[in-house]
Design a protein around this motif. Structure first.
Motif, PDB file in Angstrom:
ATOM      1  N   GLY A 201       0.822  -1.206   0.000  1.00 34.13           N
ATOM      2  CA  GLY A 201       0.000   0.000   0.000  1.00 34.13           C
ATOM      3  C   GLY A 201       0.854   1.254   0.000  1.00 34.13           C
ATOM      4  N   THR A 202       0.202   2.397  -0.220  1.00 37.51           N
ATOM      5  CA  THR A 202       0.922   3.676  -0.205  1.00 37.51           C
ATOM      6  C   THR A 202       0.935   4.295   1.184  1.00 37.51           C
ATOM      7  OG1 THR A 202      -1.105   4.835  -0.778  1.00 37.51           O
ATOM      8  CG2 THR A 202       0.329   4.156  -2.616  1.00 37.51           C
ATOM      9  N   GLY A 203       0.163   3.695   2.122  1.00 40.64           N
ATOM     10  CA  GLY A 203       0.077   4.276   3.458  1.00 40.64           C
ATOM     11  C   GLY A 203      -0.057   3.194   4.510  1.00 40.64           C
ATOM     12  N   ASP A 204      -0.845   3.466   5.549  1.00 39.45           N
ATOM     13  CA  ASP A 204      -0.999   2.537   6.665  1.00 39.45           C
ATOM     14  C   ASP A 204      -2.116   1.529   6.388  1.00 39.45           C
ATOM     15  OD1 ASP A 204       0.987   3.813   8.017  1.00 39.45           O
ATOM     16  OD2 ASP A 204      -0.396   5.138   9.117  1.00 39.45           O
ATOM     17  N   GLY A 205      -2.090   0.473   7.175  1.00 37.96           N
ATOM     18  CA  GLY A 205      -3.167  -0.511   7.132  1.00 37.96           C
ATOM     19  C   GLY A 205      -2.727  -1.800   6.477  1.00 37.96           C
ATOM     20  N   SER A 206      -3.376  -2.897   6.891  1.00 39.36           N
ATOM     21  CA  SER A 206      -3.031  -4.218   6.375  1.00 39.36           C
ATOM     22  C   SER A 206      -4.295  -5.075   6.338  1.00 39.36           C
ATOM     23  CB  SER A 206      -1.987  -4.851   7.295  1.00 39.36           C
ATOM     24  OG  SER A 206      -1.768  -6.188   6.924  1.00 39.36           O
ATOM     25  N   VAL A 207      -4.672  -5.466   5.119  1.00 41.46           N
ATOM     26  CA  VAL A 207      -5.933  -6.188   4.918  1.00 41.46           C
ATOM     27  C   VAL A 207      -5.626  -7.500   4.211  1.00 41.46           C
ATOM     28  CG1 VAL A 207      -8.161  -6.119   3.703  1.00 41.46           C
ATOM     29  CG2 VAL A 207      -7.235  -4.034   4.741  1.00 41.46           C
ATOM     30  N   LEU A 208      -6.308  -8.567   4.615  1.00 36.41           N
ATOM     31  CA  LEU A 208      -6.237  -9.808   3.846  1.00 36.41           C
ATOM     32  C   LEU A 208      -7.558  -9.980   3.100  1.00 36.41           C
ATOM     33  CD1 LEU A 208      -4.597 -13.159   4.708  1.00 36.41           C
ATOM     34  CD2 LEU A 208      -6.921 -13.163   3.766  1.00 36.41           C
ATOM     35  N   LEU A 209      -7.445 -10.050   1.782  1.00 38.66           N
ATOM     36  CA  LEU A 209      -8.615 -10.187   0.910  1.00 38.66           C
ATOM     37  C   LEU A 209      -8.543 -11.563   0.270  1.00 38.66           C
ATOM     38  CD1 LEU A 209     -11.011  -8.919  -0.675  1.00 38.66           C
ATOM     39  CD2 LEU A 209      -9.302  -8.001  -2.270  1.00 38.66           C
ATOM     40  N   CYS A 210      -9.590 -12.377   0.450  1.00 30.78           N
ATOM     41  CA  CYS A 210      -9.495 -13.751  -0.041  1.00 30.78           C
ATOM     42  C   CYS A 210     -10.733 -14.193  -0.806  1.00 30.78           C
ATOM     43  CB  CYS A 210      -9.225 -14.715   1.116  1.00 30.78           C
ATOM     44  SG  CYS A 210     -10.478 -14.751   2.400  1.00 30.78           S
ATOM     45  N   ALA A 211     -10.513 -15.227  -1.621  1.00 37.14           N
ATOM     46  CA  ALA A 211     -11.593 -15.915  -2.332  1.00 37.14           C
ATOM     47  C   ALA A 211     -11.099 -17.341  -2.554  1.00 37.14           C
ATOM     48  CB  ALA A 211     -11.880 -15.254  -3.667  1.00 37.14           C
ATOM     49  N   HIS A 212     -11.993 -18.320  -2.420  1.00 45.23           N
ATOM     50  CA  HIS A 212     -11.543 -19.686  -2.740  1.00 45.23           C
ATOM     51  C   HIS A 212     -11.706 -19.919  -4.227  1.00 45.23           C
ATOM     52  CE1 HIS A 212     -15.351 -22.056  -3.314  1.00 45.23           C
ATOM     53  NE2 HIS A 212     -15.887 -21.181  -2.501  1.00 45.23           N
ATOM     54  N   TYR A 213     -10.705 -20.587  -4.827  1.00 47.70           N
ATOM     55  CA  TYR A 213     -10.794 -20.865  -6.260  1.00 47.70           C
ATOM     56  C   TYR A 213     -11.098 -22.328  -6.549  1.00 47.70           C
ATOM     57  CZ  TYR A 213      -5.882 -22.622  -6.516  1.00 47.70           C
ATOM     58  OH  TYR A 213      -4.719 -23.335  -6.362  1.00 47.70           O
ATOM     59  N   ASP A 214     -11.218 -23.140  -5.497  1.00 46.62           N
ATOM     60  CA  ASP A 214     -11.609 -24.534  -5.727  1.00 46.62           C
ATOM     61  C   ASP A 214     -13.124 -24.630  -5.887  1.00 46.62           C
ATOM     62  OD1 ASP A 214     -12.033 -23.994  -2.856  1.00 46.62           O
ATOM     63  OD2 ASP A 214     -12.443 -26.126  -2.672  1.00 46.62           O
ATOM     64  N   THR A 215     -13.576 -25.782  -6.410  1.00 43.26           N
ATOM     65  CA  THR A 215     -15.009 -26.039  -6.571  1.00 43.26           C
ATOM     66  C   THR A 215     -15.331 -27.423  -6.029  1.00 43.26           C
ATOM     67  OG1 THR A 215     -14.820 -27.203  -8.688  1.00 43.26           O
ATOM     68  CG2 THR A 215     -15.020 -24.798  -8.782  1.00 43.26           C
ATOM     69  N   PHE A 216     -16.605 -27.745  -6.030  1.00 44.28           N
ATOM     70  CA  PHE A 216     -16.981 -29.139  -5.798  1.00 44.28           C
ATOM     71  C   PHE A 216     -16.664 -29.952  -7.053  1.00 44.28           C
ATOM     72  CE2 PHE A 216     -18.622 -31.865  -2.637  1.00 44.28           C
ATOM     73  CZ  PHE A 216     -18.663 -31.084  -1.504  1.00 44.28           C
ATOM     74  N   PHE A 217     -16.763 -31.297  -6.952  1.00 43.45           N
ATOM     75  CA  PHE A 217     -16.316 -32.177  -8.057  1.00 43.45           C
ATOM     76  C   PHE A 217     -17.259 -32.154  -9.248  1.00 43.45           C
ATOM     77  CE2 PHE A 217     -18.735 -34.674  -4.951  1.00 43.45           C
ATOM     78  CZ  PHE A 217     -19.759 -35.166  -5.741  1.00 43.45           C
ATOM     79  N   ASN A 218     -18.502 -31.678  -9.046  1.00 46.30           N
ATOM     80  CA  ASN A 218     -19.535 -31.836 -10.077  1.00 46.30           C
ATOM     81  C   ASN A 218     -19.824 -30.554 -10.835  1.00 46.30           C
ATOM     82  OD1 ASN A 218     -20.623 -30.513  -7.855  1.00 46.30           O
ATOM     83  ND2 ASN A 218     -22.661 -31.402  -8.112  1.00 46.30           N
ATOM     84  N   THR A 219     -18.916 -29.587 -10.773  1.00 46.61           N
ATOM     85  CA  THR A 219     -19.226 -28.273 -11.336  1.00 46.61           C
ATOM     86  C   THR A 219     -17.961 -27.497 -11.684  1.00 46.61           C
ATOM     87  OG1 THR A 219     -20.313 -26.155 -10.879  1.00 46.61           O
ATOM     88  CG2 THR A 219     -19.352 -27.292  -8.991  1.00 46.61           C
TER      89      THR A 219
END
Ligand SMILES: [Zn+2]
Length: 397
Positions: A201-219
């Protein structure tokens, strides 16, 4: 306030659609399979192309494969096949087996995030042949079994309406007899990688941004969770030229569908100092069609701040939004792995119930439009949410 069609949003939606199509070409992204490995390589290529090196964190879990047969055929009182999927960690029936159905009662999944109805199928001599799990809403959809489940026995997911039919027959005193067959079961260890990108970042602060990229087996999981994956990819691309003020660690988790295996491994591997350095975690999981948003957060003050910032953004960009918040949040999404460790966390979804864990969860323009809306929303959240006060992690009560 009027809302004009934003050409930048339309362009983002077109790109999101094309990216979803490219992502799902790798097939289902089930943890431990070649499909998720190929999708991970594709993501890494896209991220490095805009200048972000990708760190990989392997996640190894006891393996399981769904098999190819998953069949529930009612014979009495009326012959009928019920669409069915094996639950994750189901055992095999070892060929077709017959039995009589008894209602067991409610079955919590993902903690009590979902409450389904459970049935046991017994042979004439009283052996347990299989368990059936009827969904609370929508068509049959596989889910992971709660820990402590009997992995030597087949567990099959059926739809809500079929569950109601079984319940009604049993209540009417009609013996329900069926044939059931499933051939899934344990295999060697399954490994896939969490993908991690650090955006300074250009300043203060620390964030964790997440998303799962796995799926179930049928889709191929365009909604769950190709959509969140592509939203994070677009943010990474934007931040390559217009960095955020807070530093953002982007994490694409594997094995979310395996009881949050990827995020649990990440949290277990992190030092207390690393977790304490995070202001909060924001998890984007499932940007489906429509306008129905669920936004949960914890602790409570952070939940309220999150809701307020979301509504502030929606007021000028999305007057049709229907927002539901819930406190405490459910325990079935990757943010729960962090909140359990005391890190304030928030979760965002456009709930698209009937596409969840379905073969027809494929790319469409509704998903792409909501990805395009969510990207600047996340920028707004990261710019406006400040470090909340830590509360004690959730306890027994
Ligand atoms: Zn998901």
């Amino acid at each position: 306030m009027t809302h004009d069609i934003d050409p930048a949003a339309a362009q983002r939606a077109d790109r999101a659609y094309d990216d979803l199509v490219a992502l799902v070409q790798h097939g289902p992204r089930f943890h431990g399979t070649a499909g998720i490995a190929a999708a991970g390589d594709w993501l890494e290529q896209r991220l490095t192309a805009v200048g972000w090196p990708v760190a990989r964190q392997p996640v190894t879990l006891p393996g399981w494969q769904p098999g190819s047969v998953h069949r529930v055929a009612v014979q009495q009182p009326i012959a009928r096949e019920l669409p069915a999927w094996p639950m994750l960690w189901s055992g095999s029936t070892g060929g077709p087996r017959r039995g009589t159905v008894e209602a067991v009662g409610p079955q919590g999944l993902w903690g009590d995030s979902m409450v389904w109805q459970k049935f046991v199928v017994r042979s004439d001599d009283g052996d347990v042949v299989a368990y059936l799990h009827a969904r609370d809403d929508g068509p049959a959809a596989p889910q992971p079994l709660p820990s402590g489940s009997d992995h030597d026995v087949a567990h099959l997911a059926i739809g809500r309406v079929d569950g109601l039919q079984l319940t009604e027959w049993i209540a009417d005193g009609k013996p329900v007899e069926l044939e059931v067959e499933a051939d899934g079961g344990p295999v060697d260890a399954a490994t896939s990688d969490n993908l991690i990108v650090d955006v300074p970042g250009t300043g203060d602060g620390s964030v964790l941004l997440c998303a799962h990229y796995d799926t179930f087996f049928n889709t191929v999981g365009a909604y769950d969770n190709g959509s969140g994956t592509i939203a994070l990819l677009q943010l990474a691309e934007r931040w390559a030229t217009a960095p955020p003020v807070a530093s953002v660690r982007l994490v694409f988790f594997t094995a979310e569908e395996w009881h949050l295996g990827g995020s649990r491994h990440f949290v277990d591997s992190a030092s207390p100092d690393e977790l304490d350095a995070l202001d909060y975690v924001l998890n984007v999981d499932g940007l489906g069609r429509g306008s129905f948003v669920e936004a949960f957060g914890a602790p409570e003050a952070f939940s309220t701040a999150f809701r307020g910032a979301l509504l502030q953004h929606a007021a000028v960009t999305r007057p049709d939004l229907e927002l539901v918040t819930r406190f405490p949040p459910t325990t079935g999404t990757d943010d729960a792995s962090f909140y359990r460790a005391g890190v304030p966390s928030a979760f965002l979804t456009f709930n698209d119930l009937h596409r969840l864990h379905q073969p027809d969860d494929e790319p469409n323009r509704g998903i792409a439009a909501n990805v395009a809306w969510t990207v600047p929303l996340v920028e707004h959240l990261v710019a406006s949410l400040t470090r909340p006060t830590r509360a004690a992690p959730p306890g027994v009560l």
